[in-house]
Write a protein that holds these residues in place. Structure first.
Motif, PDB file in Angstrom:
ATOM      1  N   ARG A  22       0.953  -0.604   0.128  1.00  9.27           N
ATOM      2  CA  ARG A  22      -0.142   0.360  -0.322  1.00  9.27           C
ATOM      3  C   ARG A  22       1.136   0.729  -0.229  1.00  9.27           C
ATOM      4  N   PRO A  23       0.551   2.479  -1.005  1.00 10.16           N
ATOM      5  CA  PRO A  23       0.893   3.342  -1.188  1.00 10.16           C
ATOM      6  C   PRO A  23       1.545   4.361   0.389  1.00 10.16           C
ATOM      7  N   ASP A  26      -1.472   6.225   2.164  1.00 10.43           N
ATOM      8  CA  ASP A  26      -2.700   5.591   2.563  1.00 10.43           C
ATOM      9  C   ASP A  26      -2.532   5.052   4.241  1.00 10.43           C
ATOM     10  N   LEU A  51       1.318   6.866 -13.008  1.00 10.22           N
ATOM     11  CA  LEU A  51       0.469   7.588 -11.218  1.00 10.22           C
ATOM     12  C   LEU A  51       1.446   8.322 -10.198  1.00 10.22           C
ATOM     13  N   GLY A  52       2.877   7.158 -10.419  1.00  8.83           N
ATOM     14  CA  GLY A  52       3.554   7.641  -9.673  1.00  8.83           C
ATOM     15  C   GLY A  52       4.180   6.266  -8.878  1.00  8.83           C
ATOM     16  N   MET A  53       3.672   4.971  -9.091  1.00  9.59           N
ATOM     17  CA  MET A  53       4.564   3.640  -8.298  1.00  9.59           C
ATOM     18  C   MET A  53       5.034   3.558  -9.439  1.00  9.59           C
ATOM     19  N   ARG A  97      -8.103   6.649  -7.996  1.00 14.30           N
ATOM     20  CA  ARG A  97      -7.890   7.704  -7.775  1.00 14.30           C
ATOM     21  C   ARG A  97      -8.119   7.497  -5.715  1.00 14.30           C
ATOM     22  N   LEU A 100      -4.588   6.225  -4.098  1.00 15.05           N
ATOM     23  CA  LEU A 100      -3.354   7.276  -3.870  1.00 15.05           C
ATOM     24  C   LEU A 100      -3.856   9.015  -4.228  1.00 15.05           C
ATOM     25  N   ARG A 101      -5.174   8.479  -3.189  1.00 17.91           N
ATOM     26  CA  ARG A 101      -6.121  10.251  -2.969  1.00 17.91           C
ATOM     27  C   ARG A 101      -4.543  10.978  -1.768  1.00 17.91           C
ATOM     28  N   ALA A 103      -1.618  11.983  -2.762  1.00 21.62           N
ATOM     29  CA  ALA A 103      -0.385  11.748  -3.281  1.00 21.62           C
ATOM     30  C   ALA A 103       0.528  12.944  -3.602  1.00 21.62           C
TER      31      ALA A 103
END
Length: 103
Positions: A22-23, A26, A51-53, A97, A100-101, A103
């Protein structure tokens, strides 16, 4: 638990499924299962990287998407979904989204 896989569809496109940590943005715990529909595997991974991953790779085909996962991602307008792992049949798929909210 990281792993992933893909399935090639009759029209030539692919669905890629990845189990990822998990990012950090989050607050929840545990890994997530991410589904991506794209023209090919490289484009699917590029969509996630955009998306940043950044450190997303598909090595092998140890955990290909299930038929239910393929159906879910094909019926979503963005073609990009996630759900917590282990799979909870009560939990619905979420648009990327939501993961990734912040981020």
């Amino acid at each position: 638990m990281p792993g992933g896989g893909f399935v090639k569809l009759p029209n030539g496109s692919v669905v890629v499924a990845l189990t990822l940590p998990r990012p950090v943005v989050d607050c929840g715990g545990g890994p997530v299962r991410v589904l991506v529909h794209a023209a090919n595997r490289a484009r699917a991974l590029t969509r996630l990287r955009n998306l940043g991953m950044r450190a997303v790779y598909l090595r092998g085909n140890t955990q290909p998407p299930t038929p239910d996962e393929v159906t879910a991602v094909l019926h979503h307008p963005d073609g990009l979904l996630w759900r917590a792992v282990p799979d909870d049949v009560e939990e619905l798929w979420h648009p990327i989204r939501a993961l990734l909210r912040g981020a």
